[in-house]
Design a protein around this motif. Structure first.
Motif: not given
Lengths: 369, 777
Positions: A75-81, B687-699
């Protein structure tokens, strides 16, 4: 496997003198871990193709907590293995959700490195099933996993342990967990240890359902208090720990909002179910004696292991911890954590509703409302 | 290790428990098998501290001790009967669990059937605390286009976790060979499920849908999609494939043998095993943004085709329901809402000019008939005229008397110049004129004329009740109006609403620049402002008339316009400064050269209108489009070029970046406009430029002005998209979203003025974030 046993032999003296010099060693080892962590992370980032930061391996993904971790991570967007054992009925639900399953077994160290290719984070929520040997899975398997992670330069390792495990060297599972924590500290991995107190999901089978069905509820007369936590909250905290850099090298206890004794839980269930419980209390001393007896025989060894928790029960301990710091560190809102009351109320509301539907169809109603 | 399926964990543990006595029964072999595992090696850690490693067990010990301890459940059961043994086992396992239950298996393992079934079934809403709209999940089928992309991938997983029925439109790929499906018989599924037959041009092959040769599960694994989704193989450029993605039960065209044989009967009883798409999430990105064709397909045409297919299907369903189709009970019971706008006034048929691609590709009978009706209406087609009676033409529009205006009004004294001007106009004896007529070219409604004097107005209006709206004058069921207009470019046209007591409300229709293009103006009711201070707020249910109003520009404005025109034509006449009229370059406009003064003072106007429709009020968006901000566009371009040049750290120069940004935004905006024009309830996320980070890091920061240039994590974008599917505040909104600005300034001196919303899976941050944003822009 050779290296595994070697590691075990290296650790043994330390473990035996653990009680005496715990405080000193833990300080030393944490320092050690920090310096090694700095060393190991540097070359990884500088050379080779960078591993995708969002890739995660969950060990023990089919377990109660593991599957919640998988869901949350997806749900948080990880690639889960998910590391699953090759077995007859594979864990299809993980793939239904979008996780990738990799075949592997903690008892087979050679199967671990392939599963770790391209993985940034490892979350370890595995523990031995009741029928399995604690030693083979929780010690040898974990050592093999940690060593594989060292070799594969895994950049983040989250380990699920048990609260107060360092205080009960007599209980096999807790002793193993405690040893693994210490081994992890010296491994040089960027680790976080999460110590769980107890999960609300256990209450359902032990108390909620028997009370609802009017069956006998077995309880002990102990006054141990446990701060039960919802597995979903635990998974949330686990993933917060994964993304928090400040949690590296820390040991955090995950506790629920309030600690309950067994009798309090039973009383709560009675209130919510509207039924009175048929409680049979077993004195802790009986359990201890039983443990002493069963421990004598090899065939009852597993039972003895489990009954060893009588030691814990007799201590009148509190399985809880102040969580303010943890919430702060993980950046979570304490108000979002489910309380036992909320959890059980929701459970009973749902199950009573479901039972009513079923009862209306089948025309039989053997439950007391 | 607890990597067993939840479903078998309970059985496995009970089987262990039953095994124990059995192993005793077969005594030595069982314990011998167990021994190597249990026997503690000398070098092992603390676990064996707890296990007294004494001698081998003796059965006699067992009996003796257990008797002493008064623990009946430890009685050796193998001497008892089967029933007694079972009872003992149960007791024993409960007893053993007493010690271990509370925390020993805290990290993973429980033997709870109920718990497992609850957690294991992903469709169960309460299994996740962070669910949004899970109660609506089961009834919705979401089509995700671009499901293999970075955002789409996460969107699909999120939807699956929440229990949605997810369908993905996937382009055929080289690594997954496809074949025509054998499971779907073309004989059964003629046309669509709603009975609207489709004829496809452009040489498209019709027939059974495609399926992967290697099997569905394998294909999903290669694509990295969850096993629970269903895949529709197809291309965005094909109208048929788009239609199939909406309604997978459509297979053939009307010319097929089976249709001729069975006719409509074949449709009524066709098995509808696949639900139709109720919502579309469009997150396609051109793989090569430098390729103009690819980009226009992905950004514009794909949106157009899909939205058209969506409307074709759902509006067909509505029509069928309204016809009270009695043959299929299933269709009667289910409720269909009309998707898209309702025609209020239509003055011409210019649909063929507007919807070029899709209508050409997907022109069914319906479109053909509409053309016939547009030419004057065929009385023989009774059935069609019944369904088409909803809109009216130019005949219901009336011109209200053009006036010279109030001038300064009662409160303000008239200026001397103005008084002079009025006197002069009276002396000239000219009259304000305005007409509403059908234009000779396209049958559009043309409202034109000329007024004199500053503040002169002309107005044409039509009553709403000329229109046979579904329901009892259900204007409040609609959100606003959509006008399709083109004018001479003056910023002086207003849309007017009038209620039964004569209160008037207006909205200025700006920026209709050229004659040849039709501008679609979406006006929600809330945008109308009262004409004077005493007017009460707009009550939609009381509205009676709508109108178009022209207000002559003030002298200063007119002079300004004139001056610009003159400068453009380099016509430096002496009388530039005194000319007040507006020349609108109309060829058939012959004015009197001799009566120069009259011409000087005339304010001519002309506005054409081809359609007025009502925008339906919708609770939830039907179509969520993932676009990008300017910065996001530049980043995409940069990444694509870096890939092409094999330089991961490729950086574009500033000029290049600006150009790329403008270029990409152009097609993206065109796609957004295409979607807005359909009248579907849309949400456009940029959306702005996309980053590969998990959600909930920043407002997150939500904005509509195009100011924000920060980046954002893919997972956060996916979360916004999934949340907006059921968010009433997201309907008909387009917004930028990105992480909040990290300011270098010390706290307290932050210069950022936008309100940031902390994103988290638990709290519903989207509703407050979208609340202040404007609709329909």
């Amino acid at each position: 496997m050779a290296s595994t046993s070697m590691m075990i032999s290296c650790r043994t003296p330390a473990v035996q003198s653990r009680q005496a010099s715990r405080s000193f060693r833990s300080r030393r080892s944490s320092l050690h871990a920090r310096s090694e962590a700095a060393d190991s992370s540097a070359p990884v980032s500088s050379s080779g193709t960078p591993v995708k930061k969002m890739s995660m391996l969950v060990v023990g993904a089919t377990g109660t907590l593991g599957r919640q971790v998988v869901r949350r991570a997806l749900d948080e967007g990880y690639e889960v293995r998910a590391l699953v054992r090759p077995r007859q009925n594979p864990a299809d639900f993980l793939r239904d959700w979008g996780a990738v399953t990799v075949k592997g077994d903690l008892n087979d160290p050679s199967s671990l490195p392939p599963a770790l290719v391209g993985v940034h984070t490892v979350v370890d929520c595995a523990t031995a099933r009741p029928e399995e040997s604690v030693r083979a899975v929780d010690w040898e398997g974990k050592v093999a996993l940690i060593q594989a992670c060292q070799a594969m330069k895994i950049q983040r390792y989250v380990y699920m342990s048990i609260a107060n495990c360092d205080k009960h060297p007599d209980v096999p599972l807790m002793a193993v967990k405690s040893c693994t924590e210490e081994y992890l500290q010296t491994s040089g991995l960027n680790y976080t240890v999460l110590r769980a107190c107890g999960f609300m999901q256990a209450l359902i089978g032990q108390y909620a359902i028997p009370i609802l069905e009017g069956n006998q509820v077995w309880g002990t007369d102990d006054t141990t208090r446990t701060a039960y936590l919802n597995t979903q909250d635990a998974a949330r905290m686990c993933l917060a720990a994964v993304r928090s850099d400040e949690a590296v090298g820390k040991t955090l206890t995950l506790a629920g909002p309030r600690a309950f004794t067994v009798s309090e839980v039973i009383a709560l269930c009675e209130k919510l179910a509207g039924a009175s419980a048929n409680v049979s209390k077993v004195p802790v001393s009986v359990l201890r004696t039983a443990k002493a007896i069963t421990g004598v025989f090899q065939w009852t060894g597993d039972a003895a292991d489990r009954l060893a928790f009588a030691e814990v029960l007799s201590g009148n301990e509190v399985f809880s911890a102040p969580m303010d710091e943890t919430y702060d560190l993980l950046g979570l809102n304490p108000e979002e954590t489910t309380t036992v009351e909320m959890y059980l109320r929701e459970y009973y509301t749902q199950i009573l509703k479901k039972l009513k539907e079923v009862g209306a169809q089948s025309g039989q109603n053997r439950f007391d409302f | 290790m607890s990597s067993g399926g939840g479903e078998n964990s309970s059985s496995s543990s009970t089987s262990t428990k039953t095994k124990k006595p059995n192993s005793v029964k077969s005594s030595r072999s069982a314990s011998g098998r167990r021994t190597p595992k249990r026997a503690p090696p000398p070098s092992s850690p603390s676990p064996e501290d707890a296990q007294p490693s004494t001698a081998a067990p003796q059965p006699s010990d067992l009996f003796g001790v257990s008797g002493n301890e008064k623990v009946p459940e430890t009685l050796n059961p193998f001497e008892l009967g089967r029933k007694a043994r079972e009872a003992t086992e149960n007791l024993w396992s409960t007893f053993v669990d007493l010690g271990s239950g509370f925390s020993s298996r805290s990290s993973g393992d429980y033997d709870l059937d109920v718990d497992m079934s609850r957690v294991a079934s992903p469709s169960d809403g309460e299994a996740m605390t962070c669910d949004v709209g899970t109660d609506k999940a089961e009834t919705n089928t979401v089509l995700v286009v671009g499901a293999t992309g970075s955002v789409g991938k996460i969107v699909v997983r999120k939807l699956v976790l929440r229990g949605y029925n997810v369908r993905c439109l996937v382009r055929p790929r080289d690594d997954i060979p496809l074949q025509p499906s054998t499971r779907v018989g073309p004989d059964v599924r003629v046309g669509g499920r709603h009975g609207r037959t489709l004829r496809f041009s452009k040489g498209e092959t019709t027939g059974p849908p495609l399926e992967a040769v290697c099997g569905d599960a394998e294909a999903k694994q290669i694509l990295g999609l969850p096993q629970q989704v269903s895949i529709v193989w197809g291309n965005l450029a094909s109208g048929l494939d788009c239609y199939r993605a909406i309604d997978p039960c459509c297979a053939c065209d009307a010319d097929s043998e089976s249709f001729r044989k069975y006719g409509w009967e074949a449709l009524c009883y066709a098995p509808y095993d696949k639900p139709p798409t109720t919502k579309v999430v469009y997150c396609v990105r051109a793989s090569n943004p430098d390729d103009e064709g690819d980009r226009s397909l992905c950004d514009i045409d794909g949106v157009g085709y899909l939205s058209q297919a969506y409307q074709t299907y759902w509006n067909g369903m509505t029509q069928m329901q309204q016809r009270n189709w009695k043959r299929d009970r299933r269709l009667q019971t289910s409720e269909f809402n009309k998707k898209g706008k309702t025609l209020l006034f239509m003055f011409s048929d210019n649909t063929t000019a507007q919807g070029r691609g899709f209508n050409a590709a997907l022109r069914g009978r319906d479109t053909d008939k509409r053309v016939v009706r547009g030419a004057g209406g065929d009385p023989k087609q009774k059935r069609q005229t019944v369904t088409r009676k909803r809109y009216r033409g130019v005949e219901s529009w009336r011109v209200t008397e053009p006036s010279t205006g109030k001038g300064g009004g009662a409160s303000k004294p008239m200026s001397p110049q103005e008084r002079l001007r009025r006197e002069y106009i009276e002396a000239l004896g000219v009259k304000n004129e305005a007409t509403v007529r059908s234009s000779e070219y396209k049958g559009v409604m043309r409202f034109e004329g000329e007024v004199y004097a500053k503040g002169g107005v002309a107005e044409a209006r039509a009553p709403f009740d000329a229109v046979d709206l579904p329901g009892v004058m259900a204007l409040e069921k609609y959100e606003g109006l959509q006008l399709e207009c083109s004018s001479d470019g003056q910023p002086c046209y207003w849309c007017i609403l009038e209620d039964e007591t004569g209160n008037r409300y207006r909205y200025r229709m700006s920026a209709m620049s050229t004659y040849q293009t039709w501008k679609k103006i979406r006006v929600p009711w809330s945008s109308f402002r009262p004409m004077n201070n005493k007017t009460p707020p707009l009550d939609v249910s009381k509205l009676k008339y709508m109108g178009i109003r022209y207000e002559a520009p003030s002298v200063a404005q007119a002079e300004k316009i004139k001056l610009q025109e003159v400068l453009r034509s380099r016509d430096f006449d002496d009388d530039v400064d005194v000319r007040l009229s507006i020349d609108d370059d109309d060829d058939d406009d012959d004015f009197d050269d001799e009566d120069e003064d009259k011409e000087l003072l005339a304010a001519k106007f002309r506005i054409d209108c081809s359609k007025v429709s009502l925008l339906p009020r919708q609770e939830e968006p039907d179509f969520v489009l993932l676009s990008c901000t300017g910065a996001g566009a530049a980043k995409q371009m940069e990444e694509a070029r870096g890939r092409a040049l094999n330089q991961p750290n490729y950086k574009m120069s500033e000029n290049e970046s600006t150009f790329a940004e403008r270029d990409m935004r152009r097609t993206k905006t065109a796609g957004e406009d295409r979607l807005k024009a359909t009248g579907l309830a849309y949400t456009i996320v940029r959306p702005g430029p996309l980053q590969d980070v998990p959600s909930g890091l920043q407002a997150l920061v939500f904005d509509q002005s195009g100011r924000v240039r920060n980046s954002i994590g893919t997972a956060d974008v996916a979360d916004v998209v999934v949340r907006s599917l059921h968010e009433e505040k997201a309907v008909n909104k387009s917004f930028e979203v990105c992480y909040e600005q990290k300011s270098d300034l010390p706290t307290g001196l932050d210069s950022y003025e936008l309100v940031a919303h902390l994103s988290s899976l638990e709290t519903d941050y989207l509703k407050p974030a979208l609340e202040p944003l404007e609709r329909n822009i």
